[in-house]
Design a protein around this motif. Structure first.
Motif, PDB file in Angstrom:
ATOM      1  N   VAL A   1      55.162  49.821 124.180  1.00 32.97           N
ATOM      2  CA  VAL A   1      55.790  49.426 123.336  1.00 32.97           C
ATOM      3  C   VAL A   1      54.944  48.597 122.698  1.00 32.97           C
ATOM      4  O   VAL A   1      54.608  47.679 123.689  1.00 32.97           O
ATOM      5  N   ASP A   2      54.148  48.774 121.807  1.00 34.63           N
ATOM      6  CA  ASP A   2      53.382  47.796 121.143  1.00 34.63           C
ATOM      7  C   ASP A   2      53.746  47.354 119.414  1.00 34.63           C
ATOM      8  O   ASP A   2      52.734  48.483 118.671  1.00 34.63           O
ATOM      9  N   GLY A   3      53.332  46.716 119.548  1.00 32.79           N
ATOM     10  CA  GLY A   3      53.762  45.873 117.876  1.00 32.79           C
ATOM     11  C   GLY A   3      54.294  45.537 117.494  1.00 32.79           C
ATOM     12  O   GLY A   3      55.898  45.684 117.307  1.00 32.79           O
ATOM     13  N   GLY A   4      54.203  44.356 117.340  1.00 30.01           N
ATOM     14  CA  GLY A   4      55.618  43.645 116.213  1.00 30.01           C
ATOM     15  C   GLY A   4      56.372  42.988 117.664  1.00 30.01           C
ATOM     16  O   GLY A   4      57.586  42.450 117.432  1.00 30.01           O
ATOM     17  N   LEU A   5      55.906  42.761 118.671  1.00 28.79           N
ATOM     18  CA  LEU A   5      56.919  42.712 120.010  1.00 28.79           C
ATOM     19  C   LEU A   5      56.769  41.203 120.277  1.00 28.79           C
ATOM     20  O   LEU A   5      56.116  40.452 120.039  1.00 28.79           O
TER      21      LEU A   5
ATOM     22  N   VAL B   1      44.022  45.696 125.915  1.00 25.86           N
ATOM     23  CA  VAL B   1      42.662  45.237 125.452  1.00 25.86           C
ATOM     24  C   VAL B   1      42.010  46.749 123.995  1.00 25.86           C
ATOM     25  O   VAL B   1      42.365  47.740 124.513  1.00 25.86           O
ATOM     26  N   ASP B   2      42.055  46.013 123.583  1.00 23.83           N
ATOM     27  CA  ASP B   2      42.564  46.698 121.839  1.00 23.83           C
ATOM     28  C   ASP B   2      40.995  47.562 121.098  1.00 23.83           C
ATOM     29  O   ASP B   2      40.344  46.198 120.778  1.00 23.83           O
ATOM     30  N   ILE B   3      40.910  48.206 121.723  1.00 25.47           N
ATOM     31  CA  ILE B   3      39.430  48.692 121.288  1.00 25.47           C
ATOM     32  C   ILE B   3      39.183  49.775 119.291  1.00 25.47           C
ATOM     33  O   ILE B   3      40.295  50.714 120.022  1.00 25.47           O
TER      34      ILE B   3
ATOM     35  N   PRO C   1      49.126  51.509 113.727  1.00 21.16           N
ATOM     36  CA  PRO C   1      47.137  50.816 114.495  1.00 21.16           C
ATOM     37  C   PRO C   1      46.958  50.577 113.727  1.00 21.16           C
ATOM     38  O   PRO C   1      46.187  50.876 112.496  1.00 21.16           O
ATOM     39  N   GLY C   2      45.798  48.858 113.911  1.00 21.21           N
ATOM     40  CA  GLY C   2      44.875  48.125 113.219  1.00 21.21           C
ATOM     41  C   GLY C   2      44.518  47.034 113.050  1.00 21.21           C
ATOM     42  O   GLY C   2      43.442  46.232 113.409  1.00 21.21           O
ATOM     43  N   PHE C   3      45.658  46.605 112.857  1.00 22.85           N
ATOM     44  CA  PHE C   3      45.984  45.201 113.324  1.00 22.85           C
ATOM     45  C   PHE C   3      47.416  44.512 113.887  1.00 22.85           C
ATOM     46  O   PHE C   3      48.032  44.884 114.106  1.00 22.85           O
ATOM     47  N   GLY C   4      46.533  42.504 114.228  1.00 27.55           N
ATOM     48  CA  GLY C   4      47.939  42.397 114.909  1.00 27.55           C
ATOM     49  C   GLY C   4      48.909  41.918 114.122  1.00 27.55           C
ATOM     50  O   GLY C   4      48.335  41.405 112.739  1.00 27.55           O
ATOM     51  N   GLY C   5      49.811  40.781 114.481  1.00 27.42           N
ATOM     52  CA  GLY C   5      50.440  40.298 113.352  1.00 27.42           C
ATOM     53  C   GLY C   5      51.590  41.234 112.507  1.00 27.42           C
ATOM     54  O   GLY C   5      52.152  40.488 111.635  1.00 27.42           O
ATOM     55  N   GLN C   6      51.772  42.511 112.812  1.00 27.14           N
ATOM     56  CA  GLN C   6      52.643  42.823 111.784  1.00 27.14           C
ATOM     57  C   GLN C   6      53.980  43.261 112.211  1.00 27.14           C
ATOM     58  O   GLN C   6      54.269  42.586 113.491  1.00 27.14           O
TER      59      GLN C   6
ATOM     60  N   ALA D   1      52.338  42.021 123.272  1.00 25.00           N
ATOM     61  CA  ALA D   1      52.028  40.857 122.519  1.00 25.00           C
ATOM     62  C   ALA D   1      51.087  40.430 122.541  1.00 25.00           C
ATOM     63  O   ALA D   1      51.076  39.375 123.135  1.00 25.00           O
ATOM     64  N   GLY D   2      50.789  39.938 120.876  1.00 31.58           N
ATOM     65  CA  GLY D   2      49.267  39.501 120.388  1.00 31.58           C
ATOM     66  C   GLY D   2      49.602  37.999 119.888  1.00 31.58           C
ATOM     67  O   GLY D   2      49.819  37.211 120.841  1.00 31.58           O
ATOM     68  N   SER D   3      50.782  38.343 119.074  1.00 29.34           N
ATOM     69  CA  SER D   3      50.394  37.204 118.105  1.00 29.34           C
ATOM     70  C   SER D   3      51.918  36.219 118.815  1.00 29.34           C
ATOM     71  O   SER D   3      52.192  35.172 118.866  1.00 29.34           O
ATOM     72  N   ALA D   4      52.257  36.814 119.056  1.00 24.97           N
ATOM     73  CA  ALA D   4      53.698  36.084 120.275  1.00 24.97           C
ATOM     74  C   ALA D   4      53.411  35.162 121.237  1.00 24.97           C
ATOM     75  O   ALA D   4      53.639  34.675 121.286  1.00 24.97           O
TER      76      ALA D   4
HETATM   77  O1  LIG Z   1      47.500  47.887 119.131  1.00 22.56           O
HETATM   78  C1  LIG Z   1      48.134  46.632 117.945  1.00 22.56           C
HETATM   79  C2  LIG Z   1      47.665  47.252 116.847  1.00 22.56           C
HETATM   80  O2  LIG Z   1      46.840  48.230 116.380  1.00 22.56           O
HETATM   81  C3  LIG Z   1      47.806  45.255 119.058  1.00 22.56           C
HETATM   82  O3  LIG Z   1      47.918  45.183 120.612  1.00 22.56           O
HETATM   83  C4  LIG Z   1      49.094  45.312 118.773  1.00 22.56           C
HETATM   84  O4  LIG Z   1      49.361  45.346 116.675  1.00 22.56           O
HETATM   85  C5  LIG Z   1      50.081  43.754 119.202  1.00 22.56           C
HETATM   86  O5  LIG Z   1      50.037  42.749 117.981  1.00 22.56           O
HETATM   87  P1  LIG Z   1      51.355  41.809 117.397  1.00 22.56           P
HETATM   88  O6  LIG Z   1      51.764  41.967 118.828  1.00 22.56           O
HETATM   89  O7  LIG Z   1      50.375  40.887 117.076  1.00 22.56           O
HETATM   90  O8  LIG Z   1      52.182  43.024 116.576  1.00 22.56           O
END
Ligand SMILES: O=C(CO)[C@H](O)[C@H](O)COP(=O)(O)O
Length: 251
Positions: free
Chosen positions: A201-205, A36-38, A172-177, A223-226
């Motif tokens: 790990v968080d980001g681009g997974l 949960v990203d706050i 940090p800040g945005f999904g889909g990077q 993993a968000g966008s994936a």
């Molecule tokens: O903390 C985050 C952004 O700050 C997100 O959790 C993260 O980027 C997940 O998104 P994606 O898997 O699409 O990269």
């Protein structure tokens, strides 16, 4: 051997108009935790949501019956004043409060190194989070060296040691990077020193990057966008888990 694989889809990529249903569906598709990203618009240049929303979605997912169990709400606090919100998020149903090392010091200091006030140190914040009866995590951004964590992880006081370390693999800040493989040596070093630690790990997974992260020793995969962008999210969750489980045997 490292701890089990924990797959934590980031609801940042979910449909916010149907967040409760999205959370329940993702759990049914095989997720272990929900990430949960706050975001507060200060620590990062984006705003998401606060404790009232977490309290609402919490009722759509069964609470974990044990520490680190299925249904854990893993709250990644990308906020400038992490201590201020611990009690409110605990009340809303947060099970793991993961703050940023870079934000843990009083705003009076220009950098974490300048702040020697024990009351605002990461160790004090971890103790404070544990005192509320929830788990504590500490996150580092790509620009922060992993060495800052040794003193915190080697603390003889158990209450002041984190239950999880989060190594950001994007800014940090945005999904889909794009995944930053440059951050993986931090994971390797952490795993070498702490075989039992939960390393997130968080980001681009996703399917294209998971093997590298798992080889380095990460076991908690955000993993968000994936996941939310997949035709078959259950298949992606299973693939992420398989990669971690197979690779952790060899570490
Ligand atoms: O903390 C985050 C952004 O700050 C997100 O959790 C993260 O980027 C997940 O998104 P994606 O898997 O699409 O990269």
């Amino acid at each position: 051997m490292p701890p089990n694989a924990i797959i934590a889809p980031s609801i940042l990529s979910a449909d916010f108009a149907q967040l409760g249903a999205e959370c329940a569906r993702t759990m049914d598709q095989g997720a272990d935790w929900l990430h949960v990203d706050i975001m507060d618009g200060h620590f990062v240049p984006n705003i998401t949501f606060g404790a009232p929303v977490v309290a609402k979605i919490r009722s759509h997912v069964d609470k974990p019956t044990e520490n680190h169990g299925r249904g854990t709400f893993d709250c990644h606090m990308m906020i400038a004043e992490p201590k201020k919100w611990v009690k409110e998020f605990k009340k809303a149903g947060c099970d793991l409060y993961c703050f940023h090392y870079e934000a843990a010091f009083s705003s009076a200091a220009e950098s974490p190194e300048q702040n020697t006030d024990e009351k605002t140190s990461p160790k004090a914040l971890i103790r404070y989070i544990h005192d509320q009866g929830i788990l504590a995590g500490i996150a580092i951004k790509p620009d922060t060296p992993v060495d800052v964590l040794w003193e915190i992880l080697e603390n003889p006081e158990e209450k002041e040691r984190p239950d999880m370390v989060l190594v950001m693999t994007v800014h940090p800040g945005f999904g889909g990077q794009k995944f930053m493989a440059s951050e993986l040596p931090k994971v390797q070093e952490l795993r070498k020193r702490y075989p039992e630690l939960n390393i997130e790990v968080d980001g681009g997974l996703g399917p294209g990057t998971i093997d590298q992260a798992a080889d380095a020793g990460a076991n908690v995969i955000v993993a968000g966008s994936a996941v939310f962008g997949a035709k078959d999210p259950a298949e992606v969750i299973a693939l992420l888990r398989k990669s971690v489980d197979e690779r952790s045997q060899k570490l």
